[in-house]
Design a protein around this motif. Structure first.
Motif, mmCIF file in Angstrom:
data_model
loop_
_atom_site.group_PDB
_atom_site.id
_atom_site.type_symbol
_atom_site.label_atom_id
_atom_site.label_comp_id
_atom_site.label_asym_id
_atom_site.label_seq_id
_atom_site.Cartn_x
_atom_site.Cartn_y
_atom_site.Cartn_z
ATOM 1 N N PHE B 222 14.220 -25.795 -24.826
ATOM 2 C CA PHE B 222 14.195 -27.082 -25.360
ATOM 3 C C PHE B 222 13.400 -26.324 -26.834
ATOM 4 O O PHE B 222 13.360 -27.015 -27.160
ATOM 5 N N ARG B 235 18.187 -31.134 -25.064
ATOM 6 C CA ARG B 235 17.286 -31.734 -25.567
ATOM 7 C C ARG B 235 17.547 -33.610 -25.635
ATOM 8 O O ARG B 235 15.935 -34.201 -25.297
ATOM 9 N N TYR B 238 15.289 -34.192 -22.140
ATOM 10 C CA TYR B 238 14.127 -34.394 -22.954
ATOM 11 C C TYR B 238 14.335 -35.770 -23.327
ATOM 12 O O TYR B 238 12.799 -36.116 -22.998
ATOM 13 N N TYR B 241 13.558 -38.334 -20.656
ATOM 14 C CA TYR B 241 12.264 -38.332 -20.100
ATOM 15 C C TYR B 241 10.924 -38.940 -20.360
ATOM 16 O O TYR B 241 10.149 -39.593 -19.878
ATOM 17 N N ARG B 242 10.450 -38.475 -22.338
ATOM 18 C CA ARG B 242 10.240 -38.390 -23.436
ATOM 19 C C ARG B 242 10.345 -39.653 -23.397
ATOM 20 O O ARG B 242 8.775 -40.453 -23.971
ATOM 21 N N ARG B 247 14.385 -41.723 -15.149
ATOM 22 C CA ARG B 247 14.065 -40.115 -14.308
ATOM 23 C C ARG B 247 16.110 -40.017 -14.039
ATOM 24 O O ARG B 247 16.292 -39.367 -13.829
ATOM 25 N N ILE B 389 11.402 -28.789 -17.788
ATOM 26 C CA ILE B 389 10.959 -30.080 -16.734
ATOM 27 C C ILE B 389 11.509 -30.755 -15.694
ATOM 28 O O ILE B 389 10.824 -31.774 -14.674
ATOM 29 N N LEU B 393 9.537 -31.403 -12.058
ATOM 30 C CA LEU B 393 9.555 -33.083 -11.564
ATOM 31 C C LEU B 393 10.265 -32.500 -10.139
ATOM 32 O O LEU B 393 9.341 -33.391 -9.330
ATOM 33 N N VAL B 396 7.426 -31.485 -8.105
ATOM 34 C CA VAL B 396 6.274 -32.345 -7.982
ATOM 35 C C VAL B 396 6.784 -33.591 -7.093
ATOM 36 O O VAL B 396 6.149 -33.349 -6.652
ATOM 37 N N LEU B 486 2.110 -26.261 -17.196
ATOM 38 C CA LEU B 486 1.451 -27.536 -16.884
ATOM 39 C C LEU B 486 1.233 -28.838 -15.871
ATOM 40 O O LEU B 486 0.235 -29.251 -15.562
ATOM 41 N N LEU B 487 2.389 -29.150 -15.002
ATOM 42 C CA LEU B 487 2.706 -29.886 -13.844
ATOM 43 C C LEU B 487 1.791 -29.537 -12.280
ATOM 44 O O LEU B 487 1.910 -30.455 -11.663
ATOM 45 N N LEU B 488 2.418 -28.216 -11.833
ATOM 46 C CA LEU B 488 2.456 -27.250 -10.750
ATOM 47 C C LEU B 488 0.835 -26.825 -10.252
ATOM 48 O O LEU B 488 0.607 -26.304 -9.682
#
Lengths: 352, 539
Positions: B222, B235, B238, B241-242, B247, B389, B393, B396, B486-488
């Motif tokens: 990305f 891209r 992303y 999501y962004r 989702r 990502i 996710l 997550v 960052l997330l996990l």
């Protein structure tokens, strides 16, 4: 022989790693013990914050909060939208108590999914209604105004059109820059769709494209390009200019211009917070919100990020146009979460 | 000539008689792949929720255009990276290139630079008004041509990714028996013709794997594509999501990416060719006699230097510039030791876990070929081409809802890294396994060792270079990884990569530069360790 050497190598590496690893591992266990030792009952509390605002920005503030209240803050930093998606995936099992978002749209998305809890009226009343949720479940902490940056060597403020829609005029051809992938820009287009309708927004974007508006990935890059004279004007948030000036240390030939009153160009988005319905520690979350809205918290944002303070009567940086002189478009910031249509529009006309 | 031809026809390993797969191996392989394909399950689940809008978006012609563009970028990057990396691999392994161990380390460094830093550096250096333009300004150059778009993305990604080919090919080269080349040389081949006629065919599996790693990494990237404004599929995902918190729409797009991945895997299978040649003689190659470059060592050095400057020097220069400028303006630096410890710990453990998971997958694929083994091997690649990502996710979702005790702990983070980067380890292990003659193992079995003892005492030590190369790849890729970290990661687990990202996002470039430079330094040290091990292994 070779195998032996490999093993020695591996053992050495493992030892070094263990040495590196044990140190940080020891810290978190010893750190929380201190406030408890200071015999403060609140010291046992732990608050989990998902922060779309960066660590370098808000970590000092959280430390200050811990020092004042004894509440430990466990923060997870990330991109605002990605953290919002994370909370949506986690659902009721989210470890987070509080979400600190960089824009209203992300809070709106969580609000729409029923994941944000009601806030007490006193908290809501701390900021103007235009900077908080119409559903009473999130509140703005600082304001981020959309502005037009322009090169002061090439232009004077009087050269600029009163409305943002004026930039489709042919004289601006090839002289402008924007960041269509940027969240703030997309929020702005969403606001424009709400204000002017789909058709007018599409026409504006097509006009801007026909004017060969240059694409940048980040707002900072736009301000730099304007400073370098690569382009004459750019569409960004108000604070990038001051951050860049602070970073580069010299004064740049760039100024902010606030488009017309009540115009969609005068949108002020927020960075704000909401408490999750699944929060294990809503009390502590509420205390952090109170702290962020206090004079201390508000002054911090005004001075560090040059954003607009929204509460406690703290004045903005003197270089900014005061907030009460900006007539923002009548708009529920919650609706900024409706980005699906914006993305589709931007893609359809080829801006993305 | 006839002798040589016979030598070559003799050496490919005979097709294996079908052997029953030992169930512990099969079980392990299946377990690994079951975890790695979790993101696929997640994507299917989310795509079921997709509304008519998302389906309509999927079927728009634009989607196909972007997908085709991404595929073209991935294939071109793979081809270009191979062309760039092959000479370096050959020069640093087979010739008397001056400072060849230094170049071996330095040419691998771009791997440790996050692509969003490389992308930024490329724009800063070669942009229309970048550093290069300022250098050329006295010559009357007002503007350089735009580097944005396909060309710029190809250029940047090639410089970021060629080390994947370099590392896998170097490993394979070092395992090649020099006897065959020497035979060819004695028959009158020049070093160059011997390279093409004898060496290159032996390197084919390694090249195919390296190119596959490059192609899939380019698909998932990305940072570089967004900074160079190339409209890639990742891209677009992303953006879903962004931009829209959608989702299910993103899941549909990601599933298309999975299909593209499968197509690339099939392509690699074709390019890889028949099971490769393995030595029939001894298990350890004797040290190769280095080819004297003579006068050619100057252009060769120049080539390595130019590549290092473009791939590592330019980003390094930009970082140092940020650091100096920020420090001059009184920015404070934060302590990096804790983050450095986290980075090292996580990357080293991830490398170990990835290699351990790769062993059963590679063993099944090479020693027990068949439909099931191939399924397991392909499955291992699924997480790799997906944008970070998406994988993050997915984990997550599964972690928070089905394994809350493990959620946001170090083990969970390591699993996340393994899901993303397993193919880097699996590819390296597989190529070295292909070059290892199974008869060595069979001999050990016939002398009474059990299968596990053979794996532990014969196969694994002989695979050490391949395992090390795979571990190095995973280490370097993990240490800069962002979305999963960052997330996990556990709470309060800053790494150098997250510090770089956090500061760069706030335009605090000096603060971003310091951890980025330390990241590079640590990676260089890790690479130096690997190269030093090569030397001890060779002696």
């Amino acid at each position: 022989m070779r195998v032996q050497r490999n093993m020695i190598l591996a053992a050495t590496l493992a030892f070094i790693l263990a040495a590196c690893g044990s140190q940080p591992a020891a810290q978190p266990t010893s750190a929380p013990a201190e406030p408890t030792a200071a015999s403060q009952p609140a010291g046992d509390q732990k608050l989990v914050v998902y922060s779309g605002r960066s660590e370098s920005l808000v970590a000092p503030l959280f430390e200050q909060f811990t020092a004042t209240t004894g509440i430990q803050v466990e923060a997870r930093y990330g991109d605002t939208a990605e953290l919002a998606a994370t909370i949506l995936e986690e659902g009721a099992n989210s470890p987070a108590d509080l979400f600190f978002a960089q824009d209203a749209g992300a809070l709106g998305a969580l609000s729409a999914a029923g994941l944000l809890a009601q806030l007490p009226q006193a908290t809501l009343d701390a900021v103007e209604p235009r900077f908080r949720s119409s559903q009473d479940n999130w509140v703005g902490i600082s304001g981020r105004a959309r502005v037009v940056v322009y090169n002061t060597e090439q232009l004077q403020e009087s050269d600029l059109p009163t409305s943002i829609t004026g930039f489709v005029a042919p004289e601006w051809k090839g002289r402008m820059g924007w960041a269509p992938t940027n969240g703030s820009f997309q929020a702005f287009v969403t606001a424009m769709r709400q204000q002017l309708g789909e058709e007018a927004t599409r026409e504006w974007i097509e006009g801007m494209l026909a004017n060969e508006t240059k694409t940048y990935e980040r707002n900072t890059a736009i301000v730099q390009a304007v400073a370098a004279g690569e382009i004459a004007v750019g569409f960004v948030n108000h604070y990038y200019l001051y951050q860049l000036q602070k970073e580069s240390g010299d004064s740049l030939p760039v100024a902010n211009y606030y488009p017309g009153q009540g115009d969609v160009g005068a949108l002020v988005n927020i960075a704000g917070v909401g408490v999750l319905t699944s929060a294990a520690n809503p009390q502590a979350a509420q205390e952090l919100i109170d702290y962020l809205l206090s004079a201390e918290g508000q002054t911090y944002f005004a001075e560090q990020t040059f954003e607009y303070p929204l509460a406690a009567g703290v004045p903005a940086d003197p270089r900014l146009r005061p907030l009460d002189e900006i007539e923002t478009p009548a708009l529920d910031l919650n609706t900024l979460s409706d980005l699906q249509g914006t993305l589709k529009l931007l893609q359809d006309v080829g801006a993305l | 000539m006839a002798t040589l031809d016979r030598a070559l026809t003799l050496s490919p390993a005979r097709p294996q008689p079908r052997r029953r797969r030992p169930w512990p191996l099969l079980g392990l392989g299946a377990l690994v792949v079951a975890i790695v394909v979790l993101p696929l399950g997640y994507l299917l689940l989310r795509s079921l929720e997709a509304g008519p809008d998302a389906w309509a978006a999927l079927l728009r012609p634009r989607t196909i255009t972007v997908l085709a563009g991404s595929a073209a970028l991935a294939l071109s990057t793979a081809a270009l990276a191979t062309l760039v990396a092959l000479p370096v691999a050959w020069l640093t392994v087979a010739t008397d290139l001056p400072l060849r161990r230094f170049w071996a380390v330095v040419t691998l460094l771009p791997l440790a630079i996050p692509t969003y830093i490389s992308g930024f550096a490329m724009v800063a250096a070669f942009g229309p008004r970048g550093l290069l333009q300022r250098l050329l300004a006295p010559l009357g150059v007002e503007r350089l041509p735009e580097i944005y778009g396909f060309g710029g993305a190809l250029f940047t990604l090639t410089l970021c990714c060629y080390p994947y080919v370099l590392l896998t090919v170097r490993g394979a080269l070092r395992r090649c028996d020099p006897a065959m080349e020497e035979a060819a040389r004695s028959m009158g081949d020049t070093p160059l013709t011997a390279f093409f006629r004898v060496l290159l065919p032996q390197l084919r599996p390694a090249i195919a794997v390296g190119a596959l790693l490059v192609a899939l990494y380019s698909l998932s990237d990305f940072g570089a594509v967004s900074l160079l404004q190339f409209d890639s599929f990742t891209r677009a995902i992303y953006m879903q999501y962004r931009g829209s918190f959608d989702r299910s729409g993103a899941a549909l797009l990601a599933l298309l990416l999975v299909l593209l991945t499968l197509a690339l895997l099939a392509l690699e299978h074709v390019l890889r060719g028949r099971p490769s040649m393995s030595r029939t003689t001894c298990a350890v190659p004797r040290p190769r006699r280095l080819i004297a470059l003579g006068w050619w060592r100057w252009p060769a050095t120049l080539y390595c230097a130019a590549l290092s400057i473009l791939g590592a020097g330019v980003p390094l220069g930009v970082l140092v510039y940020w650091l100096v400028r920020g420090l001059a303006n009184g920015q404070e630096l934060v302590s990096l030791w804790r983050a450095a410890g986290h980075s090292l710990l996580a990357a080293a453990l991830a490398a170990a876990l990835a290699v351990a998971s790769a062993l059963p997958v590679a063993l099944l694929a090479v020693r027990y070929p068949g439909r099931l083994s191939r399924l397991i091997e392909r499955g291992a690649y699924l997480g790799y081409a997906l944008p970070g990502i998406v994988v993050a996710l997915a984990l997550v979702f599964f972690g928070a809802n089905f394994a809350p005790a493990l959620y946001q702990t170090l083990p969970m983070l390591l699993v996340g890294y393994t899901v993303r980067f397993l193919p880097q380890a699996a590819g390296s292990v597989r190529t070295s396994l292909q070059q290892l003659n199974p008869r060595v193992e069979e001999a050990a079995r016939s002398l009474g060792r059990g299968p596990l003892a053979v794996l532990g005492t014969i196969t694994t030590p002989l695979l050490a270079p391949g395992i090390l190369a795979g571990a190095a790849l995973v280490f370097l890729t993990t240490i800069k990884e962002l979305p999963t970290t960052l997330l996990l990661s556990p709470s309060g687990f800053p790494t150098l990569a997250t510090l770089v990202w956090g500061s760069a996002a706030e335009a605090m470039f000096a603060r971003a530069a310091a951890p980025a430079l330390l990241l590079l330094l640590l990676s260089a040290m890790a690479m130096a360790l690997v190269v030093a091990q090569e030397r001890t292994a060779a002696s």
